[in-house]
Design an enzyme around this catalytic site. Structure first.
Site, PDB file in Angstrom:
ATOM      1  N   LYS A  72       0.936  -1.120   0.076  1.00  0.00           N
ATOM      2  CA  LYS A  72      -0.060  -0.032  -0.043  1.00  0.00           C
ATOM      3  C   LYS A  72       0.619   1.352   0.036  1.00  0.00           C
ATOM      4  O   LYS A  72       0.385   2.292  -0.685  1.00  0.00           O
ATOM      5  CB  LYS A  72      -0.926   0.078   1.249  1.00  0.00           C
ATOM      6  CG  LYS A  72      -2.092  -1.037   1.103  1.00  0.00           C
ATOM      7  CD  LYS A  72      -3.011  -0.886   2.132  1.00  0.00           C
ATOM      8  CE  LYS A  72      -4.022  -2.049   2.094  1.00  0.00           C
ATOM      9  NZ  LYS A  72      -4.949  -1.984   3.213  1.00  0.00           N
ATOM     10  N   ASP A 109     -10.017   2.671   2.580  1.00  0.00           N
ATOM     11  CA  ASP A 109     -10.156   1.682   3.954  1.00  0.00           C
ATOM     12  C   ASP A 109     -10.890   2.438   5.083  1.00  0.00           C
ATOM     13  O   ASP A 109     -11.666   1.800   5.859  1.00  0.00           O
ATOM     14  CB  ASP A 109      -8.629   1.278   4.347  1.00  0.00           C
ATOM     15  CG  ASP A 109      -8.216   0.123   3.498  1.00  0.00           C
ATOM     16  OD1 ASP A 109      -8.940  -0.780   2.990  1.00  0.00           O
ATOM     17  OD2 ASP A 109      -6.962  -0.200   3.687  1.00  0.00           O
ATOM     18  N   THR A 160       5.182  -1.671  19.083  1.00  0.00           N
ATOM     19  CA  THR A 160       6.374  -0.538  18.854  1.00  0.00           C
ATOM     20  C   THR A 160       6.048   0.798  19.238  1.00  0.00           C
ATOM     21  O   THR A 160       5.392   1.524  18.431  1.00  0.00           O
ATOM     22  CB  THR A 160       6.869  -0.501  17.703  1.00  0.00           C
ATOM     23  OG1 THR A 160       7.136  -2.055  17.450  1.00  0.00           O
ATOM     24  CG2 THR A 160       8.338   0.187  17.533  1.00  0.00           C
TER      25      THR A 160
HETATM   26  P1  NDP Z   1       1.043  -3.840   8.937  1.00  0.00           P
HETATM   27  O1  NDP Z   1       1.947  -4.792   9.000  1.00  0.00           O
HETATM   28  O2  NDP Z   1       1.317  -2.250   8.434  1.00  0.00           O
HETATM   29  O3  NDP Z   1       0.925  -3.350  10.577  1.00  0.00           O
HETATM   30  C1  NDP Z   1       0.676  -4.409  11.391  1.00  0.00           C
HETATM   31  C2  NDP Z   1       0.528  -3.864  13.071  1.00  0.00           C
HETATM   32  O4  NDP Z   1       0.338  -5.022  13.717  1.00  0.00           O
HETATM   33  C3  NDP Z   1       1.590  -3.136  13.627  1.00  0.00           C
HETATM   34  O5  NDP Z   1       1.296  -2.015  14.395  1.00  0.00           O
HETATM   35  C4  NDP Z   1       2.326  -4.040  14.335  1.00  0.00           C
HETATM   36  O6  NDP Z   1       3.204  -3.436  15.306  1.00  0.00           O
HETATM   37  C5  NDP Z   1       1.258  -4.782  14.857  1.00  0.00           C
HETATM   38  N1  NDP Z   1       1.447  -6.111  15.366  1.00  0.00           N
HETATM   39  C6  NDP Z   1       1.979  -7.017  14.322  1.00  0.00           C
HETATM   40  N2  NDP Z   1       2.168  -8.347  15.316  1.00  0.00           N
HETATM   41  C7  NDP Z   1       1.819  -7.995  16.253  1.00  0.00           C
HETATM   42  C8  NDP Z   1       1.745  -8.749  17.751  1.00  0.00           C
HETATM   43  N3  NDP Z   1       2.136 -10.080  17.708  1.00  0.00           N
HETATM   44  N4  NDP Z   1       1.405  -8.091  18.639  1.00  0.00           N
HETATM   45  C9  NDP Z   1       1.274  -6.775  18.735  1.00  0.00           C
HETATM   46  N5  NDP Z   1       0.952  -6.021  17.785  1.00  0.00           N
HETATM   47  C10 NDP Z   1       1.460  -6.488  16.530  1.00  0.00           C
HETATM   48  O7  NDP Z   1      -0.458  -4.371   8.664  1.00  0.00           O
HETATM   49  P2  NDP Z   1      -1.587  -3.368   8.373  1.00  0.00           P
HETATM   50  O8  NDP Z   1      -1.989  -2.263   9.022  1.00  0.00           O
HETATM   51  O9  NDP Z   1      -1.825  -3.459   6.959  1.00  0.00           O
HETATM   52  O10 NDP Z   1      -2.953  -4.596   8.779  1.00  0.00           O
HETATM   53  C11 NDP Z   1      -3.251  -4.792   9.843  1.00  0.00           C
HETATM   54  C12 NDP Z   1      -4.496  -5.325   9.916  1.00  0.00           C
HETATM   55  O11 NDP Z   1      -5.639  -4.893   9.636  1.00  0.00           O
HETATM   56  C13 NDP Z   1      -4.539  -6.955   9.373  1.00  0.00           C
HETATM   57  O12 NDP Z   1      -4.914  -7.940  10.154  1.00  0.00           O
HETATM   58  C14 NDP Z   1      -5.070  -6.692   8.111  1.00  0.00           C
HETATM   59  O13 NDP Z   1      -5.614  -8.018   7.788  1.00  0.00           O
HETATM   60  C15 NDP Z   1      -6.366  -5.998   8.629  1.00  0.00           C
HETATM   61  N6  NDP Z   1      -6.891  -5.184   7.472  1.00  0.00           N
HETATM   62  C16 NDP Z   1      -8.142  -5.348   7.201  1.00  0.00           C
HETATM   63  C17 NDP Z   1      -8.953  -4.694   6.129  1.00  0.00           C
HETATM   64  C18 NDP Z   1     -10.298  -4.947   5.893  1.00  0.00           C
HETATM   65  O14 NDP Z   1     -10.883  -4.399   4.922  1.00  0.00           O
HETATM   66  N7  NDP Z   1     -11.077  -5.577   6.731  1.00  0.00           N
HETATM   67  C19 NDP Z   1      -8.169  -3.591   5.528  1.00  0.00           C
HETATM   68  C20 NDP Z   1      -6.740  -3.453   5.730  1.00  0.00           C
HETATM   69  C21 NDP Z   1      -6.343  -4.201   6.854  1.00  0.00           C
HETATM   70  P3  NDP Z   1       4.566  -3.238  15.307  1.00  0.00           P
HETATM   71  O15 NDP Z   1       4.470  -1.872  14.958  1.00  0.00           O
HETATM   72  O16 NDP Z   1       5.014  -3.332  16.875  1.00  0.00           O
HETATM   73  O17 NDP Z   1       5.269  -4.153  14.405  1.00  0.00           O
END
Ligand code: NDP
Length: 285
Positions: A72, A109, A160
């Site tokens: 994205k 979104d 983070t």
């Molecule tokens: P990103 O990879 O950009 O961000 C992931 C986020 O999740 C970060 O804040 C990361 O924290 C956090 N994270 C990952 N693993 C863990 C963990 N084990 N414990 C705590 N925090 C964690 O992903 P996106 O922002 O693009 O997507 C996030 C979610 O949103 C996904 O599940 C995706 O499927 C969903 N989504 C749904 C949509 C829909 O239409 N329903 C549209 C877009 C997204 P850190 O910064 O610390 O790594």
């Protein structure tokens, strides 16, 4: 496909991985509402070839793309023109070409999530104390639409903390306060709405919230993730006494509807598509 009812041009959702994407089914259902068919595919694009793939797609007459993980921010960077909401998010899930052949990017979104919460679920965000977990691309994408819904405040808490602090700093000038930091911020007040925007739902985990998070009397918990049943976050919300919990399937359908409308000019009915997807998911359990 019969050519008389086939919408002209190719469409696709691009991501890596992509095999489980529901977008082709959703867009086909939207097109069928007006007796049309659409050539909309899920395309797995290599991590090193995204920009070349997209440029070639449009050079060869492609009409529209949805973009998902992990592309994205690269879609946003690639576009010649970006909408205000894509700029605010620094990420795009929508690409098209304008009449001059320039690539335009948008982010649907946030509108999708807020439409699902307010129009479909009937939740009110006005005056709400909103806790958002996560600070990745999806959270960046929904902050502008959450702000438009006039909550009392938005607190972004992330594993983070620096990432959440940086995200909140981008919204420092808003009349609605936006703050960001570690999960300890989840203990700072009772919440009316809690959004899980972390990717923990994908691995069937719960974000590591501290004990003692307080839900207000009427608290709604929304997980952007969706699957065959309640996510761990939805189960947690229900256990904590949330008034309602909801997954992100409606967000997916609503962001798709906004994309469909931007490409083709008509806003499809989302409820029947959501119901069909839910029935299909129940049947698959
Ligand atoms: P990103 O990879 O950009 O961000 C992931 C986020 O999740 C970060 O804040 C990361 O924290 C956090 N994270 C990952 N693993 C863990 C963990 N084990 N414990 C705590 N925090 C964690 O992903 P996106 O922002 O693009 O997507 C996030 C979610 O949103 C996904 O599940 C995706 O499927 C969903 N989504 C749904 C949509 C829909 O239409 N329903 C549209 C877009 C997204 P850190 O910064 O610390 O790594």
């Amino acid at each position: 496909m019969t050519s008389d009812h086939l919408i002209s041009g190719r469409f696709a959702v691009v991501g890596n991985p992509i095999q489980h994407s529901l977008s082709p089914v959703i867009h086909s259902a939207f097109a069928q509402q007006s007796g049309r068919q659409i050539d909309y595919r899920a395309e797995l694009v290599g991590l090193d070839t995204f920009e070349t793939w997209v440029t070639t797609f449009f050079q060869q007459g492609g009409r529209g793309l949805n973009v998902t993980l992990p592309f994205k921010t690269r879609a946003y960077a690639l576009a010649d023109e970006v909408s205000d909401r894509a700029r605010a998010a620094g990420a795009a899930n929508f690409l098209a070409q304008n009449a001059a052949g320039q690539m335009i990017a948008d982010n649907t979104d946030g509108k999708g999530m807020v439409a699902d919460m307010t129009d479909n679920a009937g939740w009110s965000l006005n005056g709400a104390r909103v806790l958002v977990l996560g600070a990745g691309g999806a959270v960046k994408g929904v902050i502008p639409s959450l702000l438009q819904a006039a909550p009392e405040c938005i607190v972004v808490a992330n594993r983070t903390s620096a990432r959440a602090e940086a995200l909140a700093a981008e919204w420092i000038d808003q009349s609605t306060p936006v703050s960001g930091g570690s999960y300890d911020l989840a203990l700072s007040m009772p919440w009316d709405v809690i959004v899980n925007g972390t990717s923990t739902g994908l691995s069937n985990e719960m974000p590591g919230l501290p004990a003692g998070v307080i839900l207000a009397d009427d608290c709604y918990c929304y997980d952007m993730a969706y699957g065959k049943g309640p996510t761990p976050f939805m189960s947690w919300g229900a256990d904590q006494g949330a008034t309602a919990v909801r997954d992100g399937l409606g967000m997916l359908v609503e962001q798709a509807a906004e994309s469909f409308c931007l490409w083709l000019g008509d806003y499809p009915e989302t409820q029947p598509v959501m119901s069909a997807l839910r029935e299909h998911s129940q049947a698959a359990r």
